[in-house]
Design an enzyme around this catalytic site. Structure first.
Site, PDB file in Angstrom:
ATOM      1  N   LYS A  36      13.119  13.674  -6.979  1.00  0.00           N
ATOM      2  CA  LYS A  36      13.945  13.174  -8.204  1.00  0.00           C
ATOM      3  C   LYS A  36      12.771  12.901  -9.418  1.00  0.00           C
ATOM      4  CE  LYS A  36      16.721   9.919  -5.325  1.00  0.00           C
ATOM      5  NZ  LYS A  36      16.830   8.512  -4.746  1.00  0.00           N
ATOM      6  N   GLY A  37      11.554  13.062  -9.020  1.00  0.00           N
ATOM      7  CA  GLY A  37      10.496  12.453  -9.981  1.00  0.00           C
ATOM      8  C   GLY A  37      10.508  13.323 -11.148  1.00  0.00           C
ATOM      9  N   GLU A  91       7.349  20.050 -11.556  1.00  0.00           N
ATOM     10  CA  GLU A  91       7.161  18.873 -10.476  1.00  0.00           C
ATOM     11  C   GLU A  91       6.516  17.747 -11.322  1.00  0.00           C
ATOM     12  OE1 GLU A  91       7.894  17.409  -8.036  1.00  0.00           O
ATOM     13  OE2 GLU A  91       6.883  17.602  -6.497  1.00  0.00           O
ATOM     14  N   ASP A  92       6.751  16.558 -10.899  1.00  0.00           N
ATOM     15  CA  ASP A  92       6.226  15.456 -11.683  1.00  0.00           C
ATOM     16  C   ASP A  92       4.795  15.342 -11.169  1.00  0.00           C
ATOM     17  OD1 ASP A  92       6.393  14.898  -8.824  1.00  0.00           O
ATOM     18  OD2 ASP A  92       7.326  12.855  -9.263  1.00  0.00           O
ATOM     19  N   ASP A  95      -0.023  16.223  -5.647  1.00  0.00           N
ATOM     20  CA  ASP A  95      -0.960  15.098  -4.965  1.00  0.00           C
ATOM     21  C   ASP A  95      -1.690  15.864  -3.792  1.00  0.00           C
ATOM     22  OD1 ASP A  95      -2.006  12.630  -4.548  1.00  0.00           O
ATOM     23  OD2 ASP A  95       0.008  12.213  -3.071  1.00  0.00           O
ATOM     24  N   PHE A 144      -2.204   5.461  -7.723  1.00  0.00           N
ATOM     25  CA  PHE A 144      -0.687   5.661  -7.854  1.00  0.00           C
ATOM     26  C   PHE A 144      -0.067   5.310  -9.207  1.00  0.00           C
ATOM     27  CE2 PHE A 144       3.907   4.617  -6.838  1.00  0.00           C
ATOM     28  CZ  PHE A 144       4.192   5.637  -6.130  1.00  0.00           C
ATOM     29  N   VAL A 145       0.778   6.174  -9.602  1.00  0.00           N
ATOM     30  CA  VAL A 145       1.320   6.040 -10.680  1.00  0.00           C
ATOM     31  C   VAL A 145       3.020   6.014 -10.780  1.00  0.00           C
ATOM     32  CG1 VAL A 145      -0.433   6.997 -12.211  1.00  0.00           C
ATOM     33  CG2 VAL A 145       1.444   8.533 -11.027  1.00  0.00           C
ATOM     34  N   ARG A 157      11.839   4.510 -12.701  1.00  0.00           N
ATOM     35  CA  ARG A 157      11.615   5.549 -13.419  1.00  0.00           C
ATOM     36  C   ARG A 157      12.109   5.689 -14.697  1.00  0.00           C
ATOM     37  NH1 ARG A 157      11.646   9.265  -8.645  1.00  0.00           N
ATOM     38  NH2 ARG A 157      12.584   8.418  -6.788  1.00  0.00           N
TER      39      ARG A 157
HETATM   40  P1  XMP Z   1       2.276  16.078  -2.301  1.00  0.00           P
HETATM   41  O1  XMP Z   1       1.426  14.895  -1.493  1.00  0.00           O
HETATM   42  O2  XMP Z   1       3.074  16.721  -1.518  1.00  0.00           O
HETATM   43  O3  XMP Z   1       3.033  14.898  -3.321  1.00  0.00           O
HETATM   44  O4  XMP Z   1       1.590  16.883  -3.272  1.00  0.00           O
HETATM   45  C1  XMP Z   1       3.735  15.187  -4.104  1.00  0.00           C
HETATM   46  C2  XMP Z   1       4.945  14.171  -4.271  1.00  0.00           C
HETATM   47  O5  XMP Z   1       4.461  12.836  -3.813  1.00  0.00           O
HETATM   48  C3  XMP Z   1       5.012  12.113  -4.843  1.00  0.00           C
HETATM   49  N1  XMP Z   1       3.855  11.317  -5.452  1.00  0.00           N
HETATM   50  C4  XMP Z   1       3.883  10.236  -6.157  1.00  0.00           C
HETATM   51  N2  XMP Z   1       4.947   9.689  -6.630  1.00  0.00           N
HETATM   52  N3  XMP Z   1       3.443   8.027  -7.748  1.00  0.00           N
HETATM   53  C5  XMP Z   1       4.899   8.672  -7.345  1.00  0.00           C
HETATM   54  O6  XMP Z   1       5.754   7.885  -7.777  1.00  0.00           O
HETATM   55  C6  XMP Z   1       2.499   8.906  -7.373  1.00  0.00           C
HETATM   56  O7  XMP Z   1       1.207   8.355  -7.742  1.00  0.00           O
HETATM   57  C7  XMP Z   1       2.608   9.778  -6.489  1.00  0.00           C
HETATM   58  N4  XMP Z   1       1.908  10.670  -5.938  1.00  0.00           N
HETATM   59  C8  XMP Z   1       2.492  11.471  -5.348  1.00  0.00           C
HETATM   60  C9  XMP Z   1       5.631  12.687  -5.671  1.00  0.00           C
HETATM   61  O8  XMP Z   1       7.096  12.604  -5.543  1.00  0.00           O
HETATM   62  C10 XMP Z   1       5.522  14.288  -5.440  1.00  0.00           C
HETATM   63  O9  XMP Z   1       6.597  14.941  -5.490  1.00  0.00           O
HETATM   64 MG    MG Z   2       8.606  14.167  -6.437  1.00  0.00          MG
END
Ligand code: XMP
Ligand code: MG
Length: 169
Positions: A36-37, A91-92, A95, A144-145, A157
């Site tokens: 959803k992000g 993508e938001d 990570d 974490f954001v 959100r």
């Molecule tokens: P990966 O680890 O697969 O993660 O690259 C990507 C997804 O993890 C979520 N994500 C976060 N969501 N604050 C959030 O609200 C954060 O700091 C954060 N870090 C990772 C996000 O949904 C992303 O699609």
């Molecule tokens: Mg996401």
């Protein structure tokens, strides 16, 4: 605490859109938002794109609360035929990279002409999977954001700025 203000987000989003417009010229592109992000960033970015777009969404989940489980589950699949098409994933946040690397593999099965990735945020220090974004809004530290589409336990959100969790009460 606010990490990135709404004005900084809007300015950077316009810059990214200019670069993307330049790179794609007049090609048609299938935009795949990761739910959803990414919904807020996607909406703002797309307003500045000047080529024809087809919009689709994938929903992937890997996070529980504040941490990635590394287990990427697709909850909503693509509904567009992307064979022979240019695909731009929105993508938001990048990570560990596991979500985007899984999604790239999933999309490649449908034989697209090209696949590129746009992320608003990147936490390079957390990377596990070998994956890079083609367009990145902001590189951030390992915090974490939430806000501007990103959630903390499914809330916040709707906030227009991006916040860091440390000051959340
Ligand atoms: P990966 O680890 O697969 O993660 O690259 C990507 C997804 O993890 C979520 N994500 C976060 N969501 N604050 C959030 O609200 C954060 O700091 C954060 N870090 C990772 C996000 O949904 C992303 O699609
Ligand atoms: Mg996401």
């Amino acid at each position: 605490m606010i990490l990135i203000t709404k004005d900084e987000i809007q300015t950077r989003t316009k810059q990214l859109a200019q670069q993307i417009n330049f790179d794609y010229k007049r090609r048609e592109v299938v935009i795949v938002g990761i739910l959803k992000g990414s919904f807020m960033f996607m909406g703002d970015l797309l307003k500045h794109l000047t080529f024809d777009v087809v919009v689709d969404f994938i929903q992937a989940e890997s996070y529980e609360g504040e941490d990635s489980t590394g287990n990427v589950v697709l909850k909503h699949e693509l509904t567009t035929n992307i064979k022979g098409k240019h695909v731009l994933i929105i993508e938001d946040i990048l990570d560990t990279g596991q979500t985007l690397s899984n999604i790239s593999v999933y999309l490649s099965v449908y034989d697209p002409l090209s696949v590129k990735i746009v992320v608003l945020l990147d936490k390079p220090s957390r990377r596990i999977a070998q994956i890079k974004a083609d367009y990145t809004g902001f590189k951030i530290e390992n915090k974490f954001v939430y806000g501007y589409g990103l959630d903390y336990k499914q809330k916040y959100r709707n906030l227009p700025d991006i916040h860091t969790l440390e000051y959340l009460v």
